[in-house]
Design a protein around this motif. Sequence first.
Motif, PDB file in Angstrom:
ATOM      1  N   LEU A 164       0.975  -1.221   0.094  1.00  0.00           N
ATOM      2  CA  LEU A 164      -0.155  -0.377   0.042  1.00  0.00           C
ATOM      3  C   LEU A 164       0.896   1.366  -0.110  1.00  0.00           C
ATOM      4  O   LEU A 164       1.666   1.725   0.836  1.00  0.00           O
ATOM      5  CB  LEU A 164      -0.894   0.320   1.606  1.00  0.00           C
ATOM      6  N   LEU A 165       0.917   2.172  -0.443  1.00  0.00           N
ATOM      7  CA  LEU A 165       1.832   3.735  -1.340  1.00  0.00           C
ATOM      8  C   LEU A 165       1.449   4.014  -0.734  1.00  0.00           C
ATOM      9  O   LEU A 165       1.845   4.825   0.849  1.00  0.00           O
ATOM     10  CB  LEU A 165       1.497   3.678  -2.540  1.00  0.00           C
ATOM     11  N   ASN A 166       0.043   4.955  -0.171  1.00  0.00           N
ATOM     12  CA  ASN A 166      -0.788   6.222   0.851  1.00  0.00           C
ATOM     13  C   ASN A 166      -1.045   5.278   1.899  1.00  0.00           C
ATOM     14  O   ASN A 166      -1.805   4.984   2.488  1.00  0.00           O
ATOM     15  CB  ASN A 166      -1.232   6.836   0.339  1.00  0.00           C
ATOM     16  N   THR A 167      -0.041   5.284   2.979  1.00  0.00           N
ATOM     17  CA  THR A 167      -0.500   4.108   4.124  1.00  0.00           C
ATOM     18  C   THR A 167      -0.841   4.941   5.255  1.00  0.00           C
ATOM     19  O   THR A 167      -1.118   5.533   6.165  1.00  0.00           O
ATOM     20  CB  THR A 167       1.142   3.784   4.702  1.00  0.00           C
ATOM     21  N   GLU A 168      -0.416   6.976   4.707  1.00  0.00           N
ATOM     22  CA  GLU A 168      -1.033   8.009   5.481  1.00  0.00           C
ATOM     23  C   GLU A 168      -1.374   8.142   4.984  1.00  0.00           C
ATOM     24  O   GLU A 168      -2.587  10.159   5.117  1.00  0.00           O
ATOM     25  CB  GLU A 168       0.267   8.745   5.773  1.00  0.00           C
ATOM     26  N   ASP A 169      -3.084   7.856   4.228  1.00  0.00           N
ATOM     27  CA  ASP A 169      -3.785   9.109   3.307  1.00  0.00           C
ATOM     28  C   ASP A 169      -3.393   9.695   3.005  1.00  0.00           C
ATOM     29  O   ASP A 169      -4.466  11.065   2.423  1.00  0.00           O
ATOM     30  CB  ASP A 169      -4.457   8.974   4.040  1.00  0.00           C
ATOM     31  N   GLU A 170      -1.826   9.594   2.495  1.00  0.00           N
ATOM     32  CA  GLU A 170      -1.448  10.809   1.161  1.00  0.00           C
ATOM     33  C   GLU A 170      -2.058  10.785  -0.338  1.00  0.00           C
ATOM     34  O   GLU A 170      -2.667   9.617  -0.678  1.00  0.00           O
ATOM     35  CB  GLU A 170       0.222  11.006   1.411  1.00  0.00           C
ATOM     36  N   ILE A 171      -2.421  11.993  -0.948  1.00  0.00           N
ATOM     37  CA  ILE A 171      -2.460  11.497  -2.277  1.00  0.00           C
ATOM     38  C   ILE A 171      -1.099  11.007  -3.095  1.00  0.00           C
ATOM     39  O   ILE A 171      -0.230  11.367  -3.184  1.00  0.00           O
ATOM     40  CB  ILE A 171      -2.815  12.873  -2.976  1.00  0.00           C
ATOM     41  N   VAL A 172      -1.226  10.102  -3.845  1.00  0.00           N
ATOM     42  CA  VAL A 172      -0.523   9.619  -4.996  1.00  0.00           C
ATOM     43  C   VAL A 172      -0.582  10.215  -6.394  1.00  0.00           C
ATOM     44  O   VAL A 172      -1.753  10.357  -6.793  1.00  0.00           O
ATOM     45  CB  VAL A 172      -0.375   8.222  -5.337  1.00  0.00           C
ATOM     46  N   SER A 173       0.770  11.614  -6.666  1.00  0.00           N
ATOM     47  CA  SER A 173       0.801  11.855  -7.217  1.00  0.00           C
ATOM     48  C   SER A 173       0.861  11.261  -8.698  1.00  0.00           C
ATOM     49  O   SER A 173       0.386  11.327  -9.829  1.00  0.00           O
ATOM     50  CB  SER A 173       1.543  13.627  -7.344  1.00  0.00           C
TER      51      SER A 173
END
Length: 303
Positions: A164-173
């Motif tokens: 899972l890339l956005n483990t901190e609920d950030e936006i994946v650009s």
Amino acid sequence: MKVSCDVIKDLIPLYAEGMLSDDTIQLVESHLEDCEECRHMLNELKQPYQAPLDTNAMPLLKVKAALRKKKLVTIILTFVFALLFFTIFFAFVTEPKYIPYSQDIIQVDEQSDGSVVVEFSGKVSDYQLDRYSVEGESNMSYRLTTWTNSLDEFFQSNEVDSILLNTEDEIVSSVYYDQNDGSEYQLIYGIDENPNGGTVTLPRLNLSYYLGAVIIFSGLCLVVVLLFRQHKQIVELSFKAFLLPVAYVIAHLIIMGMSSASYHSTRDLLAIILITMPLYALMLLGLSLYSISRERNRIEKIK
């Protein structure tokens, strides 16, 4: 004819061995009939001779200790060589083999809740994920690299399934893939941040430094041979040391050819060392066989 005892004493050893003519034998026997001293000497010669026993065992003990020491040193060196070889071999078979990008191997999907998941096929042993914020924005960009190794390929023990890339609920650009082969990072998800040209991974040149170092070492060995050419033992040790960089250079040419630039320098270095070790052992064996043959020819010429 009267003959002195001194003459007879000189003849008695030949008489005892039966090496005198008949006339001389008659002369000796005639003298023995009247000379007790000469008869006694003859009797002593006829007695069986027993060589004195050498009770000094120190020379034999020294030889035995030297042989035991040589055997122990051989066992230790063999163990160290085998341990070193298998250590390097294990490092080689576990060294990363970077995987080119393919949708059959790597897939990036955005879930309904906004999370971005990277799924891997069974060919991926491990991965490296770097993240950095996009300049002037709160979005995150990622750089992904995956690899396998010879050991996992043989046992088919790859265990990486997904991340899972956005483990901190950030936006994946964006997500870029680095193939570690000199090509530009490939955009596999999101918006390209570098439309005018991407980033590439440059090859490493450290193998050229190692090659230069062993060449310098070989030159030093030759200098020692020339300076101490009157000392046979120093010359032999220096020449054996000279063969090691020669084996390394040959191994480098086998693996790398005429180039020293490598995108997988650690793996290439391990491969070079793996070839260098048995090649050096073969050189030492050939040198030993040559020395034995040369010594045998020298002995035959003396004979």
